[in-house]
Write an enzyme that holds these catalytic residues in place. Sequence first.
Site, PDB file in Angstrom:
ATOM      1  N   ASP A  76      47.858 -56.937  -6.192  1.00  0.00           N
ATOM      2  CA  ASP A  76      47.685 -58.102  -5.446  1.00  0.00           C
ATOM      3  C   ASP A  76      49.123 -58.365  -4.680  1.00  0.00           C
ATOM      4  O   ASP A  76      50.110 -57.627  -4.917  1.00  0.00           O
ATOM      5  CB  ASP A  76      47.521 -59.474  -6.223  1.00  0.00           C
ATOM      6  CG  ASP A  76      48.514 -59.600  -7.425  1.00  0.00           C
ATOM      7  OD1 ASP A  76      49.771 -59.348  -7.248  1.00  0.00           O
ATOM      8  OD2 ASP A  76      47.884 -59.792  -8.473  1.00  0.00           O
ATOM      9  N   LYS A 105      43.571 -59.283  -2.409  1.00  0.00           N
ATOM     10  CA  LYS A 105      42.504 -60.021  -3.038  1.00  0.00           C
ATOM     11  C   LYS A 105      42.120 -61.462  -2.631  1.00  0.00           C
ATOM     12  O   LYS A 105      43.037 -62.253  -2.552  1.00  0.00           O
ATOM     13  CB  LYS A 105      42.535 -59.646  -4.733  1.00  0.00           C
ATOM     14  CG  LYS A 105      43.257 -60.224  -5.379  1.00  0.00           C
ATOM     15  CD  LYS A 105      43.472 -60.029  -6.692  1.00  0.00           C
ATOM     16  CE  LYS A 105      44.605 -60.640  -7.487  1.00  0.00           C
ATOM     17  NZ  LYS A 105      44.586 -60.261  -8.886  1.00  0.00           N
ATOM     18  N   ARG A 107      40.331 -64.849  -4.300  1.00  0.00           N
ATOM     19  CA  ARG A 107      39.693 -65.084  -5.753  1.00  0.00           C
ATOM     20  C   ARG A 107      38.664 -66.411  -5.610  1.00  0.00           C
ATOM     21  O   ARG A 107      38.774 -67.450  -4.757  1.00  0.00           O
ATOM     22  CB  ARG A 107      40.758 -65.651  -6.879  1.00  0.00           C
ATOM     23  CG  ARG A 107      41.562 -64.513  -7.375  1.00  0.00           C
ATOM     24  CD  ARG A 107      42.493 -65.073  -8.427  1.00  0.00           C
ATOM     25  NE  ARG A 107      43.228 -64.015  -9.031  1.00  0.00           N
ATOM     26  CZ  ARG A 107      42.814 -63.479 -10.187  1.00  0.00           C
ATOM     27  NH1 ARG A 107      41.556 -63.646 -10.665  1.00  0.00           N
ATOM     28  NH2 ARG A 107      43.566 -62.414 -10.617  1.00  0.00           N
ATOM     29  N   ASP A 131      50.894 -53.586 -12.961  1.00  0.00           N
ATOM     30  CA  ASP A 131      50.819 -54.951 -13.017  1.00  0.00           C
ATOM     31  C   ASP A 131      51.646 -55.537 -14.372  1.00  0.00           C
ATOM     32  O   ASP A 131      52.074 -54.743 -15.041  1.00  0.00           O
ATOM     33  CB  ASP A 131      49.300 -55.363 -13.203  1.00  0.00           C
ATOM     34  CG  ASP A 131      49.129 -56.805 -12.674  1.00  0.00           C
ATOM     35  OD1 ASP A 131      50.143 -57.364 -12.349  1.00  0.00           O
ATOM     36  OD2 ASP A 131      47.770 -57.255 -12.466  1.00  0.00           O
ATOM     37  N   THR A 139      39.916 -57.809 -12.246  1.00  0.00           N
ATOM     38  CA  THR A 139      40.655 -57.185 -11.261  1.00  0.00           C
ATOM     39  C   THR A 139      40.982 -55.885 -11.328  1.00  0.00           C
ATOM     40  O   THR A 139      40.838 -55.327 -10.314  1.00  0.00           O
ATOM     41  CB  THR A 139      41.790 -58.214 -11.270  1.00  0.00           C
ATOM     42  OG1 THR A 139      41.484 -59.528 -10.852  1.00  0.00           O
ATOM     43  CG2 THR A 139      42.779 -57.755  -9.924  1.00  0.00           C
TER      44      THR A 139
END
Length: 223
Positions: A76, A105, A107, A131, A139
């Site tokens: 992201d 992305k 949501r 991440d 995700t």
Amino acid sequence: MNSRVPISAADTAKMLETMGVDRVMAVDLHAGQIQGFFGPSIPVDNLESQITMAESLLKDDQYISDFNNLVIVSPDAGGVYRAKHFAEILSNRTQANVGLTMIVKQRLKANEVAKMELVGNVKGHDCIIVDDMIDTAGTLCTAAEVLKENGAKKVMAFATHGLFSGPAIDRISKSSLDKVVVTNTIPYTKAPCEKIHILSVGTLIAEAIRRIHNNESLSEIFP
């Protein structure tokens, strides 16, 4: 940040301070700004596990054989700095041209993603999604699918904190991910999964404690 959203980390910091904690050491806080929730008399050391992850990549060629063909992926927009830093560590250590890309992305709500789009080129490349944590892995698994659809050869994920909530293990097992690497900041108590590998940050934390105790620089640990 949306209006009227609680900042729970501030309450946690206040409780620790009230209990008499006079120094805090953490590993990859979800947001670096959390350090500011503690008072000025309480030093906060936010250790980065990326050095441990980079060393594991360099020691074991089963992960990556050609770093010039590697692309680091942020899942992201908020994680671009983290992914960029990891790419720079690997580039400096290997003298290779490690690539960087990201996924945008949208949501629907927490833990539910409506749409993901790749920004950049991964065709024919090995990819590592970087991440700070893996929760339900929704995700992460969707990001892996996007990368594969765009021509990625191998897709791995490196994250600091493995929560693996709800259907996470099942999702990872059935996903396009070749390997998922997390650290042991959270003990892994789920069912065994051949795709999940655990790295220890014990050495990193021990060295940080030693340096703090001896009044030595912590910045020298990190590149």
